[in-house]
Design an enzyme around this catalytic site. Structure first.
Site, mmCIF file in Angstrom:
data_model
loop_
_atom_site.group_PDB
_atom_site.id
_atom_site.type_symbol
_atom_site.label_atom_id
_atom_site.label_comp_id
_atom_site.label_asym_id
_atom_site.label_seq_id
_atom_site.Cartn_x
_atom_site.Cartn_y
_atom_site.Cartn_z
ATOM 1 N N GLY A 33 0.810 -1.225 0.000
ATOM 2 C CA GLY A 33 0.000 0.000 0.000
ATOM 3 C C GLY A 33 0.836 1.264 0.000
ATOM 4 N N HIS A 36 2.093 4.486 -5.167
ATOM 5 C CA HIS A 36 2.614 5.581 -5.975
ATOM 6 C C HIS A 36 2.727 5.078 -7.411
ATOM 7 C CE1 HIS A 36 6.327 3.317 -5.690
ATOM 8 N NE2 HIS A 36 6.286 3.405 -4.372
ATOM 9 N N GLY A 38 5.083 3.955 -9.086
ATOM 10 C CA GLY A 38 5.847 2.699 -9.228
ATOM 11 C C GLY A 38 4.914 1.506 -9.131
ATOM 12 N N HIS A 39 4.096 1.485 -8.061
ATOM 13 C CA HIS A 39 3.123 0.391 -7.905
ATOM 14 C C HIS A 39 2.154 0.367 -9.095
ATOM 15 C CE1 HIS A 39 3.905 1.362 -3.497
ATOM 16 N NE2 HIS A 39 4.216 0.090 -3.553
ATOM 17 N N LYS A 152 13.010 -2.280 -8.475
ATOM 18 C CA LYS A 152 13.414 -1.455 -7.328
ATOM 19 C C LYS A 152 13.915 -2.333 -6.170
ATOM 20 C CE LYS A 152 12.885 1.995 -4.185
ATOM 21 N NZ LYS A 152 12.267 1.381 -3.056
ATOM 22 N N ASP A 153 13.196 -3.457 -5.932
ATOM 23 C CA ASP A 153 13.614 -4.399 -4.882
ATOM 24 C C ASP A 153 14.263 -5.582 -5.584
ATOM 25 O OD1 ASP A 153 12.275 -3.272 -2.281
ATOM 26 O OD2 ASP A 153 10.824 -3.031 -3.902
ATOM 27 N N GLN A 156 14.820 -8.893 -3.879
ATOM 28 C CA GLN A 156 13.525 -9.554 -3.642
ATOM 29 C C GLN A 156 13.090 -10.354 -4.875
ATOM 30 O OE1 GLN A 156 10.031 -7.825 -1.417
ATOM 31 N NE2 GLN A 156 9.423 -7.278 -3.481
HETATM 32 P P1 AMP Z 1 5.993 -2.423 -1.626
HETATM 33 O O1 AMP Z 1 4.622 -1.874 -1.463
HETATM 34 O O2 AMP Z 1 7.079 -1.464 -1.248
HETATM 35 O O3 AMP Z 1 6.148 -3.800 -1.018
HETATM 36 O O4 AMP Z 1 6.183 -2.637 -3.179
HETATM 37 C C1 AMP Z 1 5.305 -3.447 -3.924
HETATM 38 C C2 AMP Z 1 5.890 -3.702 -5.277
HETATM 39 O O5 AMP Z 1 6.073 -2.454 -5.956
HETATM 40 C C3 AMP Z 1 7.284 -4.357 -5.193
HETATM 41 O O6 AMP Z 1 7.378 -5.352 -6.194
HETATM 42 C C4 AMP Z 1 8.212 -3.203 -5.452
HETATM 43 O O7 AMP Z 1 9.452 -3.591 -6.023
HETATM 44 C C5 AMP Z 1 7.398 -2.377 -6.449
HETATM 45 N N1 AMP Z 1 7.884 -1.002 -6.462
HETATM 46 C C6 AMP Z 1 8.082 -0.200 -5.386
HETATM 47 N N2 AMP Z 1 8.605 0.986 -5.781
HETATM 48 C C7 AMP Z 1 8.734 0.913 -7.128
HETATM 49 C C8 AMP Z 1 9.225 1.814 -8.123
HETATM 50 N N3 AMP Z 1 9.698 3.020 -7.812
HETATM 51 N N4 AMP Z 1 9.206 1.425 -9.411
HETATM 52 C C9 AMP Z 1 8.735 0.191 -9.744
HETATM 53 N N5 AMP Z 1 8.258 -0.706 -8.857
HETATM 54 C C10 AMP Z 1 8.260 -0.353 -7.565
#
Ligand code: AMP
Length: 282
Positions: A33, A36, A38-39, A152-153, A156
């Site tokens: 959650g 942004h 990216g998500h 980004k991760d 992971q």
């Molecule tokens: P998170 O909510 O931080 O667990 O991220 C969920 C997914 O969104 C993960 O696969 C992250 O790698 C991806 N993610 C987070 N930030 C970005 C970004 N800036 N660009 C692309 N994917 C992202």
């Protein structure tokens, strides 16, 4: 967009749509959650590739090793829902901790060949096993055809590919490019905790990765890492957790140039926030 809190109700819906179209391709975008762009880029890619897009929002307690990081994790759920509707997500899964980890659930340790204990895993002990447990739960309950993760991760994505191979799940792992702010800073849910000035200054991280990429062929890897670190540390208040160059396939440290594809991985602590970024070199 439909919203489900439990796997049972979600699966009832999935069985219904699968019955109508047995060839339906289902994609999953797991997130924590505070969404942004990216998500949302993952949601859009999933929409392009699949017939049905499921986004999950679950702040997974087992992947946090600092209680205050978990407590302070942003949870703007109303805003997230409206962003997902705009991105034309079909289904939101919004489970609570009991749903994901019922009392009967035994936390597992997955043998992912030490990839979980190095680099990011060294700084955040137990983090990747927490990630493996939640992803294993989601994949086994939802059985998507495809699942979307951000570069980004990067570590992971390697861990999850190993997990999928280890447990023999049939799901395609799709890795999507990093979405950045205009100044180059990688978007992250944690960025909202940066001050306005800090958000500008944090651009030094991506700049440093670009410096490394520009110079490593001529100067060698360790000299270019030195240049990149110097660039980051020139911004007051930055502290480098790690900045390494590794082979993308197995995350082995690359001391000198080799034929393998390489990636620079970095974490910088700044204004009390861990800022993670990376750049593929070759
Ligand atoms: P998170 O909510 O931080 O667990 O991220 C969920 C997914 O969104 C993960 O696969 C992250 O790698 C991806 N993610 C987070 N930030 C970005 C970004 N800036 N660009 C692309 N994917 C992202």
């Amino acid at each position: 967009m439909l919203v489900f809190k439990g796997f049972k109700d979600l699966n009832k819906h999935l069985n219904h749509v699968r019955n109508q179209d047995p060839n339906l391709i289902i994609g999953l975008v797991p997130t924590m959650g505070a969404l942004h762009q990216g998500h949302l880029s993952l949601v859009r890619q999933c929409n392009k590739d699949c017939d049905l897009t499921i986004c999950s929002i679950f702040v997974n307690p087992t992947q946090f090793n600092k209680q205050n990081d978990l407590t302070n994790y942003p949870k703007p759920i109303a805003q997230d829902i409206s962003l997902l509707i705009q991105a034309q997500c079909d289904v939101l899964l919004l489970p609570d901790v009991q749903e994901v980890y019922p009392e009967s659930y035994v936390h597992q340790t997955f043998d992912i060949k030490n990839i979980d204990n190095i680099i990011e895993g060294k700084s955040r002990v137990g983090h990747f096993q927490g990630v493996c447990n939640v992803i294993y739960r989601f994949f086994s309950e939802i059985t998507p055809h495809k699942a979307y993760f951000g570069q980004k991760d990067f570590q992971q994505t390697v861990v999850i590919k190993k997990l999928v191979a280890l447990v023999g799940l049939r799901v395609d792992i799709v890795v999507c490019p990093i979405v950045r702010e205009n100044n180059g800073l990688a978007m992250s849910s944690r960025n909202i905790r940066l001050s306005r000035g800090g958000k500008q200054e944090a651009k030094c991280i991506y700049e440093a990765l670009c410096i490394l990429k520009k110079h490593y062929k001529k100067l060698g890897i360790s000299n270019s890492i030195g240049l990149a670190k110097k660039h980051i540390l020139a911004t007051k208040g930055t502290e480098i957790d790690y900045l390494v160059v590794v082979n993308t396939s197995n995350l082995a440290i690359a001391k000198e140039q080799n034929r393998n594809e390489m990636i620079a991985l970095v974490v910088v602590n700044f204004e009390g926030i861990r800022l993670l970024d990376n750049l593929i070199l070759s």
